[in-house]
Design a protein around this motif. Structure first.
Motif, PDB file in Angstrom:
ATOM      1  N   MET A   1     -33.758   7.016 -16.278  1.00  0.00           N
ATOM      2  CA  MET A   1     -34.772   5.975 -16.369  1.00  0.00           C
ATOM      3  C   MET A   1     -36.171   6.590 -16.292  1.00  0.00           C
ATOM      4  O   MET A   1     -37.089   6.168 -17.003  1.00  0.00           O
ATOM      5  N   VAL A   2     -36.320   7.590 -15.440  1.00  0.00           N
ATOM      6  CA  VAL A   2     -37.635   8.184 -15.234  1.00  0.00           C
ATOM      7  C   VAL A   2     -37.985   9.192 -16.334  1.00  0.00           C
ATOM      8  O   VAL A   2     -39.106   9.217 -16.831  1.00  0.00           O
ATOM      9  N   LYS A   3     -37.023  10.002 -16.760  1.00  0.00           N
ATOM     10  CA  LYS A   3     -37.325  11.137 -17.630  1.00  0.00           C
ATOM     11  C   LYS A   3     -37.125  10.877 -19.116  1.00  0.00           C
ATOM     12  O   LYS A   3     -37.746  11.535 -19.937  1.00  0.00           O
ATOM     13  N   ASP A   4     -36.238   9.980 -19.523  1.00  0.00           N
ATOM     14  CA  ASP A   4     -35.944   9.778 -20.939  1.00  0.00           C
ATOM     15  C   ASP A   4     -36.980   8.880 -21.610  1.00  0.00           C
ATOM     16  O   ASP A   4     -37.701   8.131 -20.951  1.00  0.00           O
ATOM     17  N   ASP A   5     -36.965   8.958 -22.943  1.00  0.00           N
ATOM     18  CA  ASP A   5     -37.803   8.030 -23.694  1.00  0.00           C
ATOM     19  C   ASP A   5     -37.130   6.657 -23.728  1.00  0.00           C
ATOM     20  O   ASP A   5     -35.998   6.490 -23.309  1.00  0.00           O
ATOM     21  N   ARG A   6     -37.809   5.689 -24.233  1.00  0.00           N
ATOM     22  CA  ARG A   6     -37.312   4.314 -24.174  1.00  0.00           C
ATOM     23  C   ARG A   6     -36.157   4.035 -25.124  1.00  0.00           C
ATOM     24  O   ARG A   6     -35.472   3.049 -24.985  1.00  0.00           O
ATOM     25  N   LYS A   7     -35.919   4.891 -26.103  1.00  0.00           N
ATOM     26  CA  LYS A   7     -34.864   4.640 -27.072  1.00  0.00           C
ATOM     27  C   LYS A   7     -33.514   5.214 -26.642  1.00  0.00           C
ATOM     28  O   LYS A   7     -32.511   4.999 -27.300  1.00  0.00           O
ATOM     29  N   SER A   8     -33.478   5.940 -25.548  1.00  0.00           N
ATOM     30  CA  SER A   8     -32.237   6.542 -25.085  1.00  0.00           C
ATOM     31  C   SER A   8     -31.354   5.503 -24.399  1.00  0.00           C
ATOM     32  O   SER A   8     -31.831   4.612 -23.709  1.00  0.00           O
ATOM     33  N   THR A   9     -30.055   5.640 -24.590  1.00  0.00           N
ATOM     34  CA  THR A   9     -29.106   4.706 -23.962  1.00  0.00           C
ATOM     35  C   THR A   9     -28.329   5.369 -22.829  1.00  0.00           C
ATOM     36  O   THR A   9     -27.355   4.803 -22.348  1.00  0.00           O
ATOM     37  N   ARG A  10     -28.757   6.551 -22.404  1.00  0.00           N
ATOM     38  CA  ARG A  10     -28.009   7.256 -21.355  1.00  0.00           C
ATOM     39  C   ARG A  10     -28.040   6.512 -20.027  1.00  0.00           C
ATOM     40  O   ARG A  10     -27.056   6.535 -19.287  1.00  0.00           O
ATOM     41  N   MET A  11     -29.138   5.837 -19.713  1.00  0.00           N
ATOM     42  CA  MET A  11     -29.203   5.090 -18.463  1.00  0.00           C
ATOM     43  C   MET A  11     -28.204   3.932 -18.482  1.00  0.00           C
ATOM     44  O   MET A  11     -27.503   3.697 -17.502  1.00  0.00           O
ATOM     45  N   VAL A  12     -28.121   3.232 -19.591  1.00  0.00           N
ATOM     46  CA  VAL A  12     -27.193   2.109 -19.705  1.00  0.00           C
ATOM     47  C   VAL A  12     -25.757   2.595 -19.586  1.00  0.00           C
ATOM     48  O   VAL A  12     -24.929   1.977 -18.911  1.00  0.00           O
ATOM     49  N   LYS A  13     -25.452   3.723 -20.206  1.00  0.00           N
ATOM     50  CA  LYS A  13     -24.100   4.283 -20.130  1.00  0.00           C
ATOM     51  C   LYS A  13     -23.761   4.692 -18.703  1.00  0.00           C
ATOM     52  O   LYS A  13     -22.649   4.451 -18.228  1.00  0.00           O
ATOM     53  N   ALA A  14     -24.718   5.295 -17.988  1.00  0.00           N
ATOM     54  CA  ALA A  14     -24.481   5.696 -16.607  1.00  0.00           C
ATOM     55  C   ALA A  14     -24.257   4.476 -15.716  1.00  0.00           C
ATOM     56  O   ALA A  14     -23.377   4.484 -14.845  1.00  0.00           O
ATOM     57  N   LEU A  15     -25.018   3.424 -15.926  1.00  0.00           N
ATOM     58  CA  LEU A  15     -24.836   2.214 -15.130  1.00  0.00           C
ATOM     59  C   LEU A  15     -23.518   1.505 -15.466  1.00  0.00           C
ATOM     60  O   LEU A  15     -22.891   0.901 -14.588  1.00  0.00           O
ATOM     61  N   THR A  16     -23.082   1.601 -16.718  1.00  0.00           N
ATOM     62  CA  THR A  16     -21.787   1.039 -17.105  1.00  0.00           C
ATOM     63  C   THR A  16     -20.652   1.785 -16.415  1.00  0.00           C
ATOM     64  O   THR A  16     -19.709   1.170 -15.904  1.00  0.00           O
ATOM     65  N   VAL A  17     -20.748   3.101 -16.383  1.00  0.00           N
ATOM     66  CA  VAL A  17     -19.731   3.903 -15.687  1.00  0.00           C
ATOM     67  C   VAL A  17     -19.731   3.567 -14.203  1.00  0.00           C
ATOM     68  O   VAL A  17     -18.678   3.419 -13.585  1.00  0.00           O
ATOM     69  N   ARG A  18     -20.917   3.400 -13.620  1.00  0.00           N
ATOM     70  CA  ARG A  18     -21.024   3.061 -12.197  1.00  0.00           C
ATOM     71  C   ARG A  18     -20.378   1.720 -11.895  1.00  0.00           C
ATOM     72  O   ARG A  18     -19.642   1.570 -10.921  1.00  0.00           O
TER      73      ARG A  18
END
Length: 63
Positions: free
Chosen positions: A23-40
């Motif tokens: 959330m802090v380091k990626d640009d706004r178009k990245s979906t890695r945060m959403v994927k990490a929260l889905t795994v969580r």
């Protein structure tokens, strides 16, 4: 079985930390945060189901 629960909790904390990092380091178009929260969320749900199964088979005692 306690080790399994501890491993799940550590995995949940790791994915939460990685989501905050993305959330802090990626640009706004990245979906890695959403994927990490889905795994969580999935890990949390699986841990909840396992704990309810342990209560059902009386491995741990509920109140």
């Amino acid at each position: 079985m306690k080790i399994l629960a501890i491993l799940f909790i550590l995995s949940i904390l790791y994915t939460l930390g990685s989501a905050v990092y993305y959330m802090v380091k990626d640009d706004r178009k990245s979906t890695r945060m959403v994927k990490a929260l889905t795994v969580r969320a999935t890990l949390s749900l699986i841990l909840f189901i396992i704990m309810m199964a342990w209560v059902y088979i009386e491995y741990i005692h509920g109140t």
